[in-house]
Scaffold this motif. Structure first.
Motif, short mmCIF file in Angstrom:
data_model
loop_
_atom_site.label_atom_id
_atom_site.label_comp_id
_atom_site.label_asym_id
_atom_site.label_seq_id
_atom_site.Cartn_x
_atom_site.Cartn_y
_atom_site.Cartn_z
N GLU A 93 0.73 -1.17 -0.08
CA GLU A 93 0.03 0.05 -0.18
C GLU A 93 0.88 1.28 0.07
OE1 GLU A 93 -3.69 2.08 2.57
OE2 GLU A 93 -3.25 0.01 2.97
N ARG A 94 1.93 1.39 0.87
CA ARG A 94 2.57 2.50 1.00
C ARG A 94 3.42 2.73 -0.40
NH1 ARG A 94 7.01 0.85 4.47
NH2 ARG A 94 8.09 0.14 2.76
N PHE A 95 3.73 1.46 -0.97
CA PHE A 95 4.78 1.57 -2.40
C PHE A 95 3.61 2.05 -3.37
CE2 PHE A 95 5.03 -0.44 -6.41
CZ PHE A 95 6.52 -0.09 -6.80
N ALA A 96 2.49 1.62 -3.33
CA ALA A 96 1.19 2.04 -4.58
C ALA A 96 1.28 3.69 -4.25
CB ALA A 96 0.24 1.23 -4.43
N ARG A 97 0.98 4.10 -3.04
CA ARG A 97 0.65 5.41 -2.86
C ARG A 97 1.76 6.07 -3.38
NH1 ARG A 97 -4.03 5.91 -0.37
NH2 ARG A 97 -4.37 4.32 1.14
N ALA A 98 3.12 6.06 -3.19
CA ALA A 98 4.33 6.78 -3.68
C ALA A 98 4.46 6.74 -4.96
CB ALA A 98 5.37 6.22 -2.77
N TYR A 99 4.11 5.37 -5.66
CA TYR A 99 4.52 5.31 -7.03
C TYR A 99 3.42 5.96 -7.71
CZ TYR A 99 5.57 2.96 -11.33
OH TYR A 99 6.00 2.61 -12.82
N ALA A 100 2.12 5.92 -7.61
CA ALA A 100 1.01 6.75 -8.07
C ALA A 100 1.30 8.22 -8.11
CB ALA A 100 -0.31 6.18 -7.46
N ALA A 101 1.83 8.73 -6.76
CA ALA A 101 2.14 10.24 -6.75
C ALA A 101 3.17 10.42 -7.73
CB ALA A 101 2.33 10.59 -5.32
N GLU A 102 4.29 9.50 -7.93
CA GLU A 102 5.27 9.77 -8.66
C GLU A 102 4.98 9.83 -10.39
OE1 GLU A 102 9.21 7.73 -10.28
OE2 GLU A 102 8.45 7.28 -8.18
N LEU A 103 4.15 9.09 -10.58
CA LEU A 103 3.31 8.72 -12.03
C LEU A 103 2.82 10.11 -12.39
CD1 LEU A 103 2.25 5.10 -12.04
CD2 LEU A 103 4.19 5.88 -13.40
N VAL A 104 2.10 10.77 -11.45
CA VAL A 104 1.27 11.89 -11.59
C VAL A 104 2.40 12.92 -11.91
CG1 VAL A 104 -0.38 13.62 -10.79
CG2 VAL A 104 -0.82 11.27 -10.71
N ARG A 105 3.23 13.05 -10.76
CA ARG A 105 4.22 14.38 -10.79
C ARG A 105 5.09 14.15 -12.11
NH1 ARG A 105 6.52 12.69 -6.60
NH2 ARG A 105 8.60 12.18 -7.42
N VAL A 106 5.74 13.05 -12.15
CA VAL A 106 6.79 13.10 -13.43
C VAL A 106 6.31 12.64 -14.63
CG1 VAL A 106 8.86 11.86 -13.91
CG2 VAL A 106 8.39 12.27 -11.43
N LYS A 107 5.20 11.78 -14.93
CA LYS A 107 4.90 11.47 -16.21
C LYS A 107 3.46 12.02 -16.53
CE LYS A 107 7.67 7.45 -16.39
NZ LYS A 107 7.86 6.24 -17.15
N HIS A 108 2.77 12.76 -15.46
CA HIS A 108 1.42 13.48 -15.83
C HIS A 108 0.34 12.37 -16.22
CE1 HIS A 108 3.63 17.10 -15.30
NE2 HIS A 108 4.56 16.63 -16.23
N ARG A 148 3.28 20.01 -23.46
CA ARG A 148 4.72 19.60 -23.59
C ARG A 148 4.73 18.62 -24.87
NH1 ARG A 148 6.82 17.62 -18.34
NH2 ARG A 148 6.72 19.81 -17.79
N LYS A 149 3.95 17.74 -25.02
CA LYS A 149 3.84 16.57 -26.02
C LYS A 149 3.36 16.85 -27.48
CE LYS A 149 4.57 12.46 -22.97
NZ LYS A 149 4.41 11.07 -23.14
N TYR A 150 2.27 17.87 -27.29
CA TYR A 150 1.32 18.04 -28.58
C TYR A 150 0.97 19.33 -28.93
CZ TYR A 150 0.80 13.04 -27.38
OH TYR A 150 1.14 11.53 -26.97
N GLY A 151 1.50 20.32 -28.05
CA GLY A 151 1.17 21.72 -28.32
C GLY A 151 1.31 22.19 -29.71
N ARG A 152 2.30 21.69 -30.31
CA ARG A 152 2.72 22.34 -31.77
C ARG A 152 1.79 21.47 -32.92
NH1 ARG A 152 8.97 22.03 -30.98
NH2 ARG A 152 9.07 24.12 -29.66
N CYS A 153 1.16 20.25 -32.36
CA CYS A 153 0.42 19.63 -33.66
C CYS A 153 -1.09 19.78 -33.58
CB CYS A 153 0.78 18.17 -33.62
SG CYS A 153 0.67 17.37 -32.08
N LEU A 154 -1.64 20.92 -32.70
CA LEU A 154 -2.88 20.74 -32.48
C LEU A 154 -3.57 21.83 -33.69
CD1 LEU A 154 -3.25 21.47 -28.61
CD2 LEU A 154 -3.71 19.27 -30.17
#
Length: 193
Positions: A93-108, A148-154
Motif C-alpha cells: 500500500e505504501r509503495f502504491a501510494r508513492a508510485y502513483a504520486a510519482e506517476l502523476v508528478r513526473v509522467k503526468h 509539452r507533447k502535442y502543443g505544436r500539432c493541434l
C-alpha cells in the motif's frame, strides 16, 4: 566462508552466520544439518539481496519476489519477502501510494494509466483502483502533458487525433481530453488577440 564436505565444495556463507548456526571449522555435519544449513544460507542470501534492492528504491512484494526468483533464490526468495513484509520494509500500500504520486508528478499520467502501472508492479487490483481514485490528479496535469507533447500539432486534424490518442494512452478520459484541447485552443486565440 566456503564450505566443503568431504573435500567437495558445497556452498558459501558469511562466517558470522555459519558460526551462529553452531558450526565451526572441521565440524562433523549430518545430511539433515547440511540441508538445514543450505536452506538457511540461501534464505539469508535472498534476504541480503532483497535488502540491496530495497536500498536502491522501494518495491512491491511481487516485484521484489520476481526479481529474487530471477536471480535464482527460489524458496529463499519467498521467505525473504515475507520477513521484510513482517518487519515493515515491504508494504504494497505504501509503495502504491508513492508510485502513483510519482506517476502523476513526473509522467503526468491519468487515473486509468496509474491503475495499469500499479497492476504491472504486482499491486492487488482493488488496491490499485482505490489508490488511483485517491490520488490527486490535477486538471493542470493533462494541460502540461498536452502542451509539452502535442502543443505544436493541434493546428491540424491529424495532430488533434494524435494528441487524443496519446492522452488516452496516458490514462485520461475523452471528456477530459476534449476539455483540455479546447482550453489550449482558447489560450492560443487569446494570445493572438
Amino acid at each position: 566462508m566456503h564450505i566443503y564436505i568431504d573435500g567437495e565444495y558445497r556452498l558459501t556463507a558469511d562466517c558470522d552466520f555459519v558460526f551462529t548456526c553452531g558450526f565451526d571449522n572441521n565440524s562433523e555435519i549430518s545430511d539433515e544439518e547440511l540441508a538445514f544449513l543450505t536452506d538457511e544460507v540461501n534464505s539469508r542470501r535472498a534476504f541480503l539481496k532483497a535488502c540491496d534492492l530495497l536500498a536502491l528504491r522501494d518495491h512491491s512484494s511481487r516485484e521484489l519476489l520476481t526479481k529474487l526468483r530471477q536471480k535464482g533464490y527460489g524458496e529463499g526468495a519467498e521467505q525473504a519477502v515475507e520477513k521484510l513484509m513482517e518487519e515493515g520494509y515491504v508494504d504494497d500500500e505504501r509503495f502504491a501510494r508513492a508510485y502513483a504520486a510519482e506517476l502523476v508528478r513526473v509522467k503526468h499520467f491519468g487515473r486509468r494509466r496509474i491503475v495499469t502501472e500499479l497492476l504491472k508492479k504486482g499491486i492487488d487490483p482493488s488496491l490499485a483502483r482505490d489508490i488511483a481514485d485517491e490520488t490527486e490528479v490535477d486538471e493542470d496535469e493533462i494541460l502540461v502533458a498536452l502542451k509539452r507533447k502535442y502543443g505544436r500539432c493541434l493546428d491540424t486534424e491529424k495532430g488533434v487525433r494524435r494528441a487524443v490518442n496519446g492522452l488516452a494512452a496516458m490514462g485520461y478520459g475523452y471528456s477530459e481530453i476534449k476539455q483540455a484541447i479546447e482550453t489550449i485552443k482558447e489560450e492560443a486565440e487569446t494570445d493572438y488577440e
